[in-house]
Design a protein around this motif. Structure first.
Motif, PDB file in Angstrom:
ATOM      1  N   ALA A  95      24.787  25.222  94.107  1.00 33.42           N
ATOM      2  CA  ALA A  95      24.496  23.935  93.293  1.00 33.42           C
ATOM      3  C   ALA A  95      25.688  23.879  92.468  1.00 33.42           C
ATOM      4  CB  ALA A  95      23.131  24.154  92.348  1.00 33.42           C
ATOM      5  N   VAL A  96      25.709  22.839  91.545  1.00 30.67           N
ATOM      6  CA  VAL A  96      27.113  22.564  90.991  1.00 30.67           C
ATOM      7  C   VAL A  96      26.684  21.977  89.358  1.00 30.67           C
ATOM      8  CG1 VAL A  96      28.544  21.817  92.768  1.00 30.67           C
ATOM      9  CG2 VAL A  96      27.189  20.095  91.569  1.00 30.67           C
ATOM     10  N   SER A  97      27.399  22.108  88.632  1.00 28.22           N
ATOM     11  CA  SER A  97      27.162  21.597  87.147  1.00 28.22           C
ATOM     12  C   SER A  97      28.219  20.707  86.672  1.00 28.22           C
ATOM     13  CB  SER A  97      26.912  22.557  86.248  1.00 28.22           C
ATOM     14  OG  SER A  97      26.580  21.991  85.005  1.00 28.22           O
ATOM     15  N   PHE A  98      28.173  19.633  86.148  1.00 23.15           N
ATOM     16  CA  PHE A  98      29.244  18.616  85.521  1.00 23.15           C
ATOM     17  C   PHE A  98      28.684  18.058  84.324  1.00 23.15           C
ATOM     18  CE2 PHE A  98      27.012  16.772  89.338  1.00 23.15           C
ATOM     19  CZ  PHE A  98      26.087  15.770  88.654  1.00 23.15           C
TER      20      PHE A  98
ATOM     21  N   ALA B 229      43.978  22.663  89.292  1.00 22.12           N
ATOM     22  CA  ALA B 229      43.090  21.858  89.901  1.00 22.12           C
ATOM     23  C   ALA B 229      41.912  22.778  89.916  1.00 22.12           C
ATOM     24  CB  ALA B 229      43.454  21.951  91.432  1.00 22.12           C
ATOM     25  N   ARG B 230      41.991  23.900  89.429  1.00 19.75           N
ATOM     26  CA  ARG B 230      40.579  24.779  89.294  1.00 19.75           C
ATOM     27  C   ARG B 230      40.891  25.662  87.836  1.00 19.75           C
ATOM     28  NH1 ARG B 230      37.905  27.307  94.434  1.00 19.75           N
ATOM     29  NH2 ARG B 230      39.883  27.628  95.278  1.00 19.75           N
ATOM     30  N   ILE B 231      39.729  25.824  87.376  1.00 20.58           N
ATOM     31  CA  ILE B 231      39.886  26.669  85.856  1.00 20.58           C
ATOM     32  C   ILE B 231      38.687  27.630  85.844  1.00 20.58           C
ATOM     33  CG2 ILE B 231      41.045  24.849  84.553  1.00 20.58           C
ATOM     34  CD1 ILE B 231      38.035  24.360  83.210  1.00 20.58           C
ATOM     35  N   ALA B 232      38.937  28.840  85.210  1.00 20.95           N
ATOM     36  CA  ALA B 232      37.922  29.818  85.238  1.00 20.95           C
ATOM     37  C   ALA B 232      37.678  30.160  83.671  1.00 20.95           C
ATOM     38  CB  ALA B 232      38.527  31.164  85.665  1.00 20.95           C
ATOM     39  N   ILE B 233      36.226  30.106  83.390  1.00 17.17           N
ATOM     40  CA  ILE B 233      35.776  30.239  82.000  1.00 17.17           C
ATOM     41  C   ILE B 233      35.024  31.556  82.155  1.00 17.17           C
ATOM     42  CG2 ILE B 233      34.383  29.387  80.377  1.00 17.17           C
ATOM     43  CD1 ILE B 233      34.594  26.608  81.785  1.00 17.17           C
ATOM     44  N   GLU B 234      35.586  32.277  81.145  1.00 16.96           N
ATOM     45  CA  GLU B 234      34.935  33.813  81.020  1.00 16.96           C
ATOM     46  C   GLU B 234      33.372  33.803  80.512  1.00 16.96           C
ATOM     47  OE1 GLU B 234      35.857  38.539  79.584  1.00 16.96           O
ATOM     48  OE2 GLU B 234      37.135  36.985  78.860  1.00 16.96           O
TER      49      GLU B 234
ATOM     50  N   GLU C 117      33.585  12.599  85.031  1.00 15.56           N
ATOM     51  CA  GLU C 117      34.556  11.576  85.039  1.00 15.56           C
ATOM     52  C   GLU C 117      35.652  12.339  85.571  1.00 15.56           C
ATOM     53  OE1 GLU C 117      32.966  12.380  81.805  1.00 15.56           O
ATOM     54  OE2 GLU C 117      31.787  10.710  81.786  1.00 15.56           O
ATOM     55  N   LYS C 118      36.667  11.304  85.925  1.00 15.19           N
ATOM     56  CA  LYS C 118      37.882  11.696  86.625  1.00 15.19           C
ATOM     57  C   LYS C 118      38.738  12.532  85.738  1.00 15.19           C
ATOM     58  CE  LYS C 118      38.734   8.229  90.032  1.00 15.19           C
ATOM     59  NZ  LYS C 118      39.703   7.034  90.723  1.00 15.19           N
ATOM     60  N   GLY C 119      39.381  13.725  86.080  1.00 17.77           N
ATOM     61  CA  GLY C 119      40.008  14.304  85.126  1.00 17.77           C
ATOM     62  C   GLY C 119      39.471  15.875  84.342  1.00 17.77           C
ATOM     63  N   LEU C 120      38.061  15.470  84.461  1.00 17.16           N
ATOM     64  CA  LEU C 120      37.305  16.830  83.961  1.00 17.16           C
ATOM     65  C   LEU C 120      36.929  17.541  84.979  1.00 17.16           C
ATOM     66  CD1 LEU C 120      34.835  14.963  81.322  1.00 17.16           C
ATOM     67  CD2 LEU C 120      37.088  16.073  81.064  1.00 17.16           C
ATOM     68  N   PHE C 121      35.886  18.456  84.703  1.00 20.62           N
ATOM     69  CA  PHE C 121      35.673  19.583  85.827  1.00 20.62           C
ATOM     70  C   PHE C 121      34.436  19.739  86.159  1.00 20.62           C
ATOM     71  CE2 PHE C 121      39.856  20.646  83.843  1.00 20.62           C
ATOM     72  CZ  PHE C 121      40.530  21.050  85.161  1.00 20.62           C
ATOM     73  N   MET C 122      33.945  20.379  87.508  1.00 20.82           N
ATOM     74  CA  MET C 122      32.616  20.514  87.913  1.00 20.82           C
ATOM     75  C   MET C 122      32.531  21.957  88.016  1.00 20.82           C
ATOM     76  SD  MET C 122      30.602  18.592  90.892  1.00 20.82           S
ATOM     77  CE  MET C 122      31.883  18.754  92.020  1.00 20.82           C
ATOM     78  N   ILE C 123      31.699  22.498  87.578  1.00 24.33           N
ATOM     79  CA  ILE C 123      31.461  24.008  87.944  1.00 24.33           C
ATOM     80  C   ILE C 123      30.747  24.224  89.225  1.00 24.33           C
ATOM     81  CG2 ILE C 123      30.279  26.469  87.306  1.00 24.33           C
ATOM     82  CD1 ILE C 123      30.358  25.257  84.298  1.00 24.33           C
ATOM     83  N   THR C 124      31.344  25.120  90.247  1.00 27.38           N
ATOM     84  CA  THR C 124      31.082  25.078  91.466  1.00 27.38           C
ATOM     85  C   THR C 124      30.984  26.809  91.936  1.00 27.38           C
ATOM     86  OG1 THR C 124      33.281  25.133  92.263  1.00 27.38           O
ATOM     87  CG2 THR C 124      32.130  23.105  92.081  1.00 27.38           C
TER      88      THR C 124
ATOM     89  N   LEU D 210      34.034  38.518  84.150  1.00 28.54           N
ATOM     90  CA  LEU D 210      33.366  37.811  85.108  1.00 28.54           C
ATOM     91  C   LEU D 210      33.658  36.059  84.553  1.00 28.54           C
ATOM     92  CD1 LEU D 210      30.121  39.739  84.516  1.00 28.54           C
ATOM     93  CD2 LEU D 210      31.662  39.716  86.713  1.00 28.54           C
ATOM     94  N   TYR D 211      33.674  35.221  85.430  1.00 26.71           N
ATOM     95  CA  TYR D 211      34.054  33.728  85.110  1.00 26.71           C
ATOM     96  C   TYR D 211      32.867  32.727  86.056  1.00 26.71           C
ATOM     97  CZ  TYR D 211      38.426  36.089  83.658  1.00 26.71           C
ATOM     98  OH  TYR D 211      38.999  37.021  83.202  1.00 26.71           O
ATOM     99  N   LEU D 212      32.952  31.646  85.217  1.00 31.98           N
ATOM    100  CA  LEU D 212      32.440  30.473  85.996  1.00 31.98           C
ATOM    101  C   LEU D 212      33.646  29.696  86.421  1.00 31.98           C
ATOM    102  CD1 LEU D 212      29.828  28.920  83.302  1.00 31.98           C
ATOM    103  CD2 LEU D 212      29.240  30.634  85.267  1.00 31.98           C
ATOM    104  N   VAL D 213      33.845  29.256  87.615  1.00 31.70           N
ATOM    105  CA  VAL D 213      35.038  28.642  88.070  1.00 31.70           C
ATOM    106  C   VAL D 213      34.511  27.268  88.478  1.00 31.70           C
ATOM    107  CG1 VAL D 213      36.461  28.523  90.110  1.00 31.70           C
ATOM    108  CG2 VAL D 213      35.742  30.733  89.110  1.00 31.70           C
ATOM    109  N   ALA D 214      35.500  26.363  88.072  1.00 35.28           N
ATOM    110  CA  ALA D 214      35.221  24.963  87.987  1.00 35.28           C
ATOM    111  C   ALA D 214      36.371  24.153  88.618  1.00 35.28           C
ATOM    112  CB  ALA D 214      34.847  24.260  86.728  1.00 35.28           C
ATOM    113  N   ARG D 215      36.035  23.009  89.408  1.00 30.43           N
ATOM    114  CA  ARG D 215      37.150  22.178  90.256  1.00 30.43           C
ATOM    115  C   ARG D 215      37.201  20.802  89.527  1.00 30.43           C
ATOM    116  NH1 ARG D 215      37.225  23.309  96.113  1.00 30.43           N
ATOM    117  NH2 ARG D 215      35.905  25.594  96.203  1.00 30.43           N
ATOM    118  N   ARG D 216      38.508  20.372  89.440  1.00 30.89           N
ATOM    119  CA  ARG D 216      38.741  18.914  88.579  1.00 30.89           C
ATOM    120  C   ARG D 216      38.064  18.001  89.566  1.00 30.89           C
ATOM    121  NH1 ARG D 216      42.385  17.623  84.897  1.00 30.89           N
ATOM    122  NH2 ARG D 216      43.601  19.591  85.058  1.00 30.89           N
ATOM    123  N   ILE D 217      37.328  17.017  89.173  1.00 30.89           N
ATOM    124  CA  ILE D 217      36.909  15.959  89.666  1.00 30.89           C
ATOM    125  C   ILE D 217      37.670  15.176  90.621  1.00 30.89           C
ATOM    126  CG2 ILE D 217      35.421  13.977  89.406  1.00 30.89           C
ATOM    127  CD1 ILE D 217      33.645  16.279  88.611  1.00 30.89           C
TER     128      ILE D 217
END
Length: 297
Positions: free
Chosen positions: A169-172, A234-239, A273-280, A289-296
């Motif tokens: 699943a994903v979260s945005f 393009a991708r970020i990680a949130i601890e 929205e464009k430019g924000l991130f979706m957790i995948t 430990l991290y949540l990893v998100a991709r730029r929309i």
């Protein structure tokens, strides 16, 4: 107007209810899954009380939600012998959070709001939650439903593993201070991520990403402290904490700092929205430990 041929049934919670016990699946550990009997529906409510330990029973969902008379979208329990080891229920919903523009083709018809799931602490770590959700997804597909939504605490590691790694699943969408409730597992402000399970895209369970081998993923925080990162990544990680429930019990002030910091980051970075991130995904690096998100876009 959307469903002109729909049949409307008024529900009376004080009337005698009908329960239809079924058994539709047995997993690799011998747990059995299906719709509950009336006694099992009561046991599921008791399990809800045991897991969340609310101040009083007013915060518990009534057991008649599992009756066929009520007509919930999902009404499932997992059985260990004669005991209820887990439960899941959800409702049909019209509409839902808007999807990112790249996923709009899946945004039609009914969705399911997966309201609550719980697993007996004695049986946690045995894939019960995963199997309950998979059965929910299979039932939704048979009804032509594309999306199941629910909310989770973004700081709970087990939530992240189930939702992003196993279910894909994903979260945005981030919901700060979503609930006023306080419980044994939620002693700080109850902020939530809204999960969107896009059933046509849900593949096999994935692997936790090894961020040691992925230098292109920008890490945005060190515990409760935000750190500078590449704004064009393009991708970020949130601890997230290794054990959020234990941290709240052991050091509430520190837990509140984690919550405040994560709320600020998620509110600023997560969105459709464009430019924000979706957790995948989930990831690890150096024992963190991290949540990893991709730029929309």
């Amino acid at each position: 107007l959307q469903f002109p041929d729909a049949h409307l049934t008024l529900y009376n919670p004080r009337a005698p209810q009908i329960y239809q016990k079924t058994e539709i699946f047995i997993d690799e550990n011998g747990f059995r899954y299906g719709r509950p009997s009336e006694a099992e529906a009561v046991a599921a409510r008791d399990l809800q009380r045991e897991i969340w330990k609310p101040a009083n029973d007013d915060g518990l969902y009534p057991s008649d939600l599992y009756s066929t008379s009520f007509g919930a979208a999902t009404a499932l329990v997992a059985r260990a012998g004669e005991d209820v080891a887990g439960f899941l229920f959800g409702f049909y919903r019209f509409g839902g959070p808007p999807l990112p523009y790249t996923l709009q083709r899946y945004n039609h018809g009914l969705r399911i709001e997966s309201q609550m799931a719980g697993v007996d602490p004695r049986h946690q770590g045995k894939n019960i939650g995963f199997h309950l959700k998979k059965l929910q997804g299979e039932q939704a597909r048979r009804e032509g439903i594309n999306i199941v939504n629910w909310t989770v605490d973004p700081l709970q590691l087990n939530n992240a593993k189930l939702n992003f790694k196993k279910l894909r699943a994903v979260s945005f969408r981030f919901l700060p201070g979503h609930y006023a409730l306080k419980s044994d597992q939620n002693r700080t402000r109850a902020s939530r991520l809204e999960i969107s399970w896009l059933l046509p895209l849900a593949g096999a369970p994935g692997e936790t990403l090894d961020l040691e081998t992925m230098p292109e993923v920008a890490i945005v925080n060190d515990g409760p402290r935000a750190i500078p990162f590449d704004q064009e990544a393009a991708r970020i990680a949130i601890e997230i904490p290794r054990d959020w429930t234990a941290l709240q019990k052991e050091d509430l002030a520190k837990a509140e700092r984690w919550r405040d910091a994560k709320d600020e980051l998620l509110a600023r970075l997560i969105g459709p929205e464009k430019g924000l991130f979706m957790i995948t995904d989930t990831g690890t690096k150096g024992g963190h430990l991290y949540l990893v998100a991709r730029r929309i876009d």
